[in-house]
Design a protein around this motif. Sequence first.
Motif, PDB file in Angstrom:
ATOM      1  N   ARG A 159       7.714  -6.724  25.441  1.00 30.55           N
ATOM      2  CA  ARG A 159       9.031  -6.856  26.053  1.00 30.55           C
ATOM      3  C   ARG A 159       9.226  -8.234  26.665  1.00 30.55           C
ATOM      4  O   ARG A 159      10.291  -8.847  26.545  1.00 30.55           O
ATOM      5  CB  ARG A 159       9.218  -5.765  27.112  1.00 30.55           C
ATOM      6  N   LEU A 180       9.705 -10.795  23.803  1.00 31.95           N
ATOM      7  CA  LEU A 180      11.000 -10.621  23.150  1.00 31.95           C
ATOM      8  C   LEU A 180      12.146 -11.057  24.051  1.00 31.95           C
ATOM      9  O   LEU A 180      13.213 -11.454  23.564  1.00 31.95           O
ATOM     10  CB  LEU A 180      11.192  -9.162  22.740  1.00 31.95           C
ATOM     11  N   THR A 181      11.946 -10.995  25.359  1.00 34.64           N
ATOM     12  CA  THR A 181      12.978 -11.448  26.300  1.00 34.64           C
ATOM     13  C   THR A 181      12.997 -12.964  26.391  1.00 34.64           C
ATOM     14  O   THR A 181      14.046 -13.598  26.241  1.00 34.64           O
ATOM     15  CB  THR A 181      12.726 -10.840  27.694  1.00 34.64           C
ATOM     16  N   ARG A 212      17.887  -6.421  22.107  1.00 37.14           N
ATOM     17  CA  ARG A 212      18.143  -5.853  23.429  1.00 37.14           C
ATOM     18  C   ARG A 212      17.830  -4.358  23.449  1.00 37.14           C
ATOM     19  O   ARG A 212      17.215  -3.862  24.393  1.00 37.14           O
ATOM     20  CB  ARG A 212      19.596  -6.100  23.836  1.00 37.14           C
ATOM     21  N   ARG A 224      14.097  -3.855  23.456  1.00 38.82           N
ATOM     22  CA  ARG A 224      13.520  -4.106  24.775  1.00 38.82           C
ATOM     23  C   ARG A 224      13.737  -2.920  25.706  1.00 38.82           C
ATOM     24  O   ARG A 224      12.843  -2.558  26.481  1.00 38.82           O
ATOM     25  CB  ARG A 224      14.109  -5.378  25.391  1.00 38.82           C
ATOM     26  N   ARG A 265      10.765  -0.632  27.389  1.00 35.73           N
ATOM     27  CA  ARG A 265      10.734  -0.300  28.817  1.00 35.73           C
ATOM     28  C   ARG A 265      10.564   1.206  29.003  1.00 35.73           C
ATOM     29  O   ARG A 265       9.772   1.666  29.827  1.00 35.73           O
ATOM     30  CB  ARG A 265      12.021  -0.774  29.503  1.00 35.73           C
ATOM     31  N   SER A 304       5.623 -11.935  32.860  1.00 36.58           N
ATOM     32  CA  SER A 304       6.238 -12.342  31.595  1.00 36.58           C
ATOM     33  C   SER A 304       5.930 -13.802  31.291  1.00 36.58           C
ATOM     34  O   SER A 304       5.632 -14.166  30.144  1.00 36.58           O
ATOM     35  CB  SER A 304       7.757 -12.121  31.657  1.00 36.58           C
TER      36      SER A 304
END
Length: 288
Positions: A49, A52-53, A65, A68, A72, A194
Motif C-alpha cells: 500500500r 502504491l501510494t 486507489r 489501496r 488496507r 511508508s
Amino acid sequence: MRNEKAPEARVVRDAVRRQLDEVVGLQDPVRADEPDAVHATRVALRTMRGLLTIFAPILERPRLRRLRRELRWGGRQLTDARDLEVLRELFSEELPPEDVARPVLDDLDRRYAQAHAHGVAGLNSPRWAAMISSAESVLADPTSTQRAQALHVQTLRDPIDAHVAHRVRPRVAVAEGDPADLHLWHEVRKAVKSARYAWEMVAAVPEADDADRAEAQKWQAAASAFGALQDTAVMTDAVVAYLASLPTDSPTVPVLIDLQRRLPSRADEQLATARRLLAEALSSRPIS
C-alpha cells in the motif's frame, strides 16, 4: 503522462509483486498460526500500500486507489491478532512468572485466539481472493517492444521527497504541537513507515548510490524507533484497561500498578529517540 513501460515503473511493479508473493505464500502459515506469519503478512500488505501510494504517479495504473483501499482492509483483518500477539510478548517479558500474572496472560491468549479466527475468516473470504486477483491485474506487465531504457533513480527519489513534504512533515508539525499525545505520533509513524519502504526499494536497485542506501538506513531507524514507542503506548492502554476490569483485591493489581509507573519514563525515552532519528532523516534531504 508517465510511461508505464519505463524502467522506473517496472522497478515499482516488481517490488510490489514481491510483497504480493509474500502475502500469497503466507496464507497457509497464517491459517496454521505459525510464528510471525500474521506480522509478516501485515508488513507485506502495508508495504504494498505504501509503495502504491507514493509511486502512483509513476505507475499511472487504473484501479490503484481501490486496490489501496482493499489492501488496507486486508491488513485490518489481522490488526487485532497482531496487536494481541505483541501484547502477549510484552506482558510475558514485563510481568513476573508467578501466578499473579496469569489473569492477564490467560485473557490475552483467549482474545488472541478469537482475533486470529477473525483474521483467518477474512483471509478465507471472497473479498480477500478478490483483493489478490485485483493486485495481480494491476501489477500485470504491459507488453512492450521498446528497447531497454536506462533507469533514472531520481525519478524514484522525487515521489518520496513529495511524500515526506506533504505527508510526513505536516504530521510531525501537528504532533510537535502536542508532543505528549502519543496518538499523534502514531500518525507520524505510519507516514514514516511508508517512506522507509520506499527508500528500501530505491536502495535495492543496482543504480542506487551510497546516499540512497544511507537514506534507507535513516528511515528504517526512525520507523523502528516509532514502532517501539507504539508498542509502549499500546501496552499502557492495556494496563489501564486491566486495572479498570480486575477486582481491586486481585494480586495482579499491584504488579500492574508497578508496571504502569514504569511505562511513562520508557515512553519519554523512546519518543526522544524517535524524534531525534526522524530529525536526522528529515534533515538529510532538502525540503521539496
